[in-house]
Design a protein around this motif. Structure first.
Motif, PDB file in Angstrom:
ATOM      1  N   LYS A  27     -14.612   8.085  -8.764  1.00 45.34           N
ATOM      2  CA  LYS A  27     -14.930   7.467 -10.042  1.00 45.34           C
ATOM      3  C   LYS A  27     -13.785   7.625 -11.029  1.00 45.34           C
ATOM      4  O   LYS A  27     -13.460   6.672 -11.743  1.00 45.34           O
ATOM      5  N   PHE A  28     -13.175   8.797 -11.104  1.00 47.31           N
ATOM      6  CA  PHE A  28     -12.150   9.054 -12.130  1.00 47.31           C
ATOM      7  C   PHE A  28     -10.748   9.276 -11.577  1.00 47.31           C
ATOM      8  O   PHE A  28      -9.773   8.896 -12.202  1.00 47.31           O
ATOM      9  N   GLY A  29     -10.589   9.858 -10.472  1.00 46.97           N
ATOM     10  CA  GLY A  29      -9.274  10.253  -9.955  1.00 46.97           C
ATOM     11  C   GLY A  29      -8.557   9.164  -9.189  1.00 46.97           C
ATOM     12  O   GLY A  29      -7.366   8.914  -9.420  1.00 46.97           O
ATOM     13  N   PHE A  30      -9.286   8.517  -8.276  1.00 44.71           N
ATOM     14  CA  PHE A  30      -8.619   7.500  -7.435  1.00 44.71           C
ATOM     15  C   PHE A  30      -8.111   6.304  -8.242  1.00 44.71           C
ATOM     16  O   PHE A  30      -7.008   5.822  -8.001  1.00 44.71           O
ATOM     17  N   PRO A  31      -8.891   5.812  -9.223  1.00 41.71           N
ATOM     18  CA  PRO A  31      -8.328   4.694 -10.005  1.00 41.71           C
ATOM     19  C   PRO A  31      -7.049   5.079 -10.746  1.00 41.71           C
ATOM     20  O   PRO A  31      -6.099   4.279 -10.826  1.00 41.71           O
ATOM     21  N   VAL A  32      -7.012   6.291 -11.262  1.00 44.08           N
ATOM     22  CA  VAL A  32      -5.803   6.743 -11.963  1.00 44.08           C
ATOM     23  C   VAL A  32      -4.650   6.872 -10.974  1.00 44.08           C
ATOM     24  O   VAL A  32      -3.531   6.421 -11.231  1.00 44.08           O
ATOM     25  N   ILE A  33      -4.940   7.455  -9.824  1.00 43.68           N
ATOM     26  CA  ILE A  33      -3.900   7.631  -8.806  1.00 43.68           C
ATOM     27  C   ILE A  33      -3.418   6.274  -8.298  1.00 43.68           C
ATOM     28  O   ILE A  33      -2.219   6.026  -8.206  1.00 43.68           O
ATOM     29  N   THR A  34      -4.375   5.375  -7.974  1.00 48.22           N
ATOM     30  CA  THR A  34      -3.958   4.050  -7.490  1.00 48.22           C
ATOM     31  C   THR A  34      -3.244   3.269  -8.587  1.00 48.22           C
ATOM     32  O   THR A  34      -2.309   2.504  -8.315  1.00 48.22           O
ATOM     33  N   GLY A  35      -3.668   3.446  -9.859  1.00 48.68           N
ATOM     34  CA  GLY A  35      -2.975   2.789 -10.982  1.00 48.68           C
ATOM     35  C   GLY A  35      -1.541   3.285 -11.101  1.00 48.68           C
ATOM     36  O   GLY A  35      -0.609   2.501 -11.324  1.00 48.68           O
ATOM     37  N   MET A  36      -1.381   4.594 -10.954  1.00 49.48           N
ATOM     38  CA  MET A  36      -0.021   5.171 -11.008  1.00 49.48           C
ATOM     39  C   MET A  36       0.808   4.691  -9.831  1.00 49.48           C
ATOM     40  O   MET A  36       1.994   4.379  -9.981  1.00 49.48           O
ATOM     41  N   VAL A  37       0.169   4.604  -8.668  1.00 45.47           N
ATOM     42  CA  VAL A  37       0.872   4.108  -7.488  1.00 45.47           C
ATOM     43  C   VAL A  37       1.280   2.651  -7.707  1.00 45.47           C
ATOM     44  O   VAL A  37       2.400   2.227  -7.379  1.00 45.47           O
ATOM     45  N   GLU A  38       0.379   1.834  -8.301  1.00 43.13           N
ATOM     46  CA  GLU A  38       0.674   0.425  -8.588  1.00 43.13           C
ATOM     47  C   GLU A  38       1.829   0.321  -9.591  1.00 43.13           C
ATOM     48  O   GLU A  38       2.736  -0.493  -9.416  1.00 43.13           O
ATOM     49  N   LYS A  39       1.756   1.133 -10.648  1.00 45.80           N
ATOM     50  CA  LYS A  39       2.840   1.134 -11.631  1.00 45.80           C
ATOM     51  C   LYS A  39       4.165   1.514 -10.973  1.00 45.80           C
ATOM     52  O   LYS A  39       5.199   0.898 -11.223  1.00 45.80           O
ATOM     53  N   ARG A  40       4.102   2.526 -10.161  1.00 46.54           N
ATOM     54  CA  ARG A  40       5.307   2.987  -9.461  1.00 46.54           C
ATOM     55  C   ARG A  40       5.839   1.878  -8.538  1.00 46.54           C
ATOM     56  O   ARG A  40       7.032   1.624  -8.492  1.00 46.54           O
ATOM     57  N   ARG A  41       4.906   1.211  -7.840  1.00 44.74           N
ATOM     58  CA  ARG A  41       5.302   0.124  -6.951  1.00 44.74           C
ATOM     59  C   ARG A  41       5.914  -1.022  -7.759  1.00 44.74           C
ATOM     60  O   ARG A  41       6.927  -1.608  -7.372  1.00 44.74           O
ATOM     61  N   ASP A  42       5.313  -1.343  -8.925  1.00 48.02           N
ATOM     62  CA  ASP A  42       5.856  -2.394  -9.784  1.00 48.02           C
ATOM     63  C   ASP A  42       7.248  -2.025 -10.303  1.00 48.02           C
ATOM     64  O   ASP A  42       8.148  -2.875 -10.358  1.00 48.02           O
ATOM     65  N   LYS A  43       7.401  -0.758 -10.693  1.00 53.81           N
ATOM     66  CA  LYS A  43       8.715  -0.299 -11.164  1.00 53.81           C
ATOM     67  C   LYS A  43       9.753  -0.411 -10.050  1.00 53.81           C
ATOM     68  O   LYS A  43      10.879  -0.845 -10.268  1.00 53.81           O
ATOM     69  N   ILE A  44       9.343  -0.009  -8.851  1.00 57.78           N
ATOM     70  CA  ILE A  44      10.262  -0.082  -7.709  1.00 57.78           C
ATOM     71  C   ILE A  44      10.593  -1.545  -7.403  1.00 57.78           C
ATOM     72  O   ILE A  44      11.757  -1.892  -7.178  1.00 57.78           O
ATOM     73  N   ALA A  45       9.575  -2.410  -7.457  1.00 55.63           N
ATOM     74  CA  ALA A  45       9.812  -3.836  -7.195  1.00 55.63           C
ATOM     75  C   ALA A  45      10.729  -4.424  -8.271  1.00 55.63           C
ATOM     76  O   ALA A  45      11.649  -5.201  -7.968  1.00 55.63           O
ATOM     77  N   ASN A  46      10.466  -4.038  -9.537  1.00 56.43           N
ATOM     78  CA  ASN A  46      11.305  -4.518 -10.640  1.00 56.43           C
ATOM     79  C   ASN A  46      12.738  -4.001 -10.486  1.00 56.43           C
ATOM     80  O   ASN A  46      13.702  -4.751 -10.683  1.00 56.43           O
ATOM     81  N   ALA A  47      12.866  -2.746 -10.114  1.00 53.08           N
ATOM     82  CA  ALA A  47      14.189  -2.160  -9.901  1.00 53.08           C
ATOM     83  C   ALA A  47      14.893  -2.874  -8.746  1.00 53.08           C
ATOM     84  O   ALA A  47      16.110  -3.141  -8.818  1.00 53.08           O
ATOM     85  N   MET A  48      14.165  -3.188  -7.680  1.00 51.00           N
ATOM     86  CA  MET A  48      14.755  -3.913  -6.553  1.00 51.00           C
ATOM     87  C   MET A  48      15.190  -5.313  -6.987  1.00 51.00           C
ATOM     88  O   MET A  48      16.254  -5.797  -6.599  1.00 51.00           O
TER      89      MET A  48
END
Length: 168
Positions: A27-48
Motif C-alpha cells: 500500500k505505501f512502500g511499493f508505489p514509492v519504490i516503483t515511483g523512484m525506480v520510474e524516476k530513475r529510469r526516466d532520468k537514465i533515459a533522459n541522460a541517454m
C-alpha cells in the motif's frame, strides 16, 4: 519451542504478521519504490537521450571541423598559388623592365657613339681639307713661280673645266 521446528500457532502468527507487513508495503512502500525506480529510469533515459544528442552534435561538429579544415587548406593552396603567380608576374615584369632599360641604354650609347664618330669624321675631313689646301698652296706656289709653268697649269685647268661642262 524450537526455532527449527516451529509450532502451528507461531507459524500462524508469523504468516499474519507477514501479510500485514506485505500489505503495508504494498500500500505505501511499493508505489514509492516503483515511483523512484520510474524516476530513475526516466532520468537514465533522459541522460541517454542527451548523451546521444551530444554524440550527434559531436559527430556533426567533427564533420564541420573536417570541412573547415579542408576549406582552409584549399584557401591556403589558393593563396600560395596566387602568391606564386604574383611572384612570377613580378619577376617577368622586372625582367621586361630591365631589358627595356638595357635596350634604351644601348640605344643611347649607340647614338652617342655614332654622334662622336660623325664628329670625329667631320674633324678628320676638316683636317684633310686644311692639309690638302696647304699642300695645294705649296704646290701652286711652286708651280706658279715659273711663268711658263703657270700658263701650262692654267691651260690644263681650263681643259679640265671644259671636259666637266661637256659631261654635264
Amino acid at each position: 519451542m524450537s526455532l527449527m521446528t516451529p509450532d502451528g500457532g507461531l507459524l500462524f502468527w508469523m504468516t499474519i504478521i507477514f501479510l500485514i507487513v506485505f500489505f503495508i508495503l504494498a500500500k505505501f512502500g511499493f508505489p514509492v519504490i516503483t515511483g523512484m525506480v520510474e524516476k530513475r529510469r526516466d532520468k537514465i533515459a533522459n541522460a541517454m537521450k542527451l548523451a546521444q544528442e551530444a554524440e550527434d552534435k559531436f559527430a556533426h561538429l567533427a564533420v564541420e571541423q573536417d570541412k573547415l579544415i579542408q576549406k582552409t587548406q584549399e584557401e591556403r593552396e589558393k593563396m600560395l598559388s596566387e602568391a606564386a603567380a604574383m611572384r612570377e608576374e613580378l619577376i617577368a615584369k622586372a625582367s621586361e623592365e630591365a631589358q627595356a632599360e638595357a635596350k634604351k641604354i644601348m640605344e643611347n650609347a649607340s647614338k652617342a657613339i655614332q654622334a662622336e664618330k660623325e664628329e670625329a669624321m667631320r674633324e678628320l675631313r676638316q683636317e684633310v681639307v686644311t692639309f690638302s689646301m696647304e699642300v695645294a698652296e705649296k704646290i701652286l706656289k711652286k708651280e706658279l713661280s715659273d711663268p711658263e709653268a703657270s700658263k701650262a697649269f692654267i691651260g690644263k685647268t681650263l681643259e679640265d673645266v671644259s671636259k666637266l661642262e661637256k659631261r654635264n
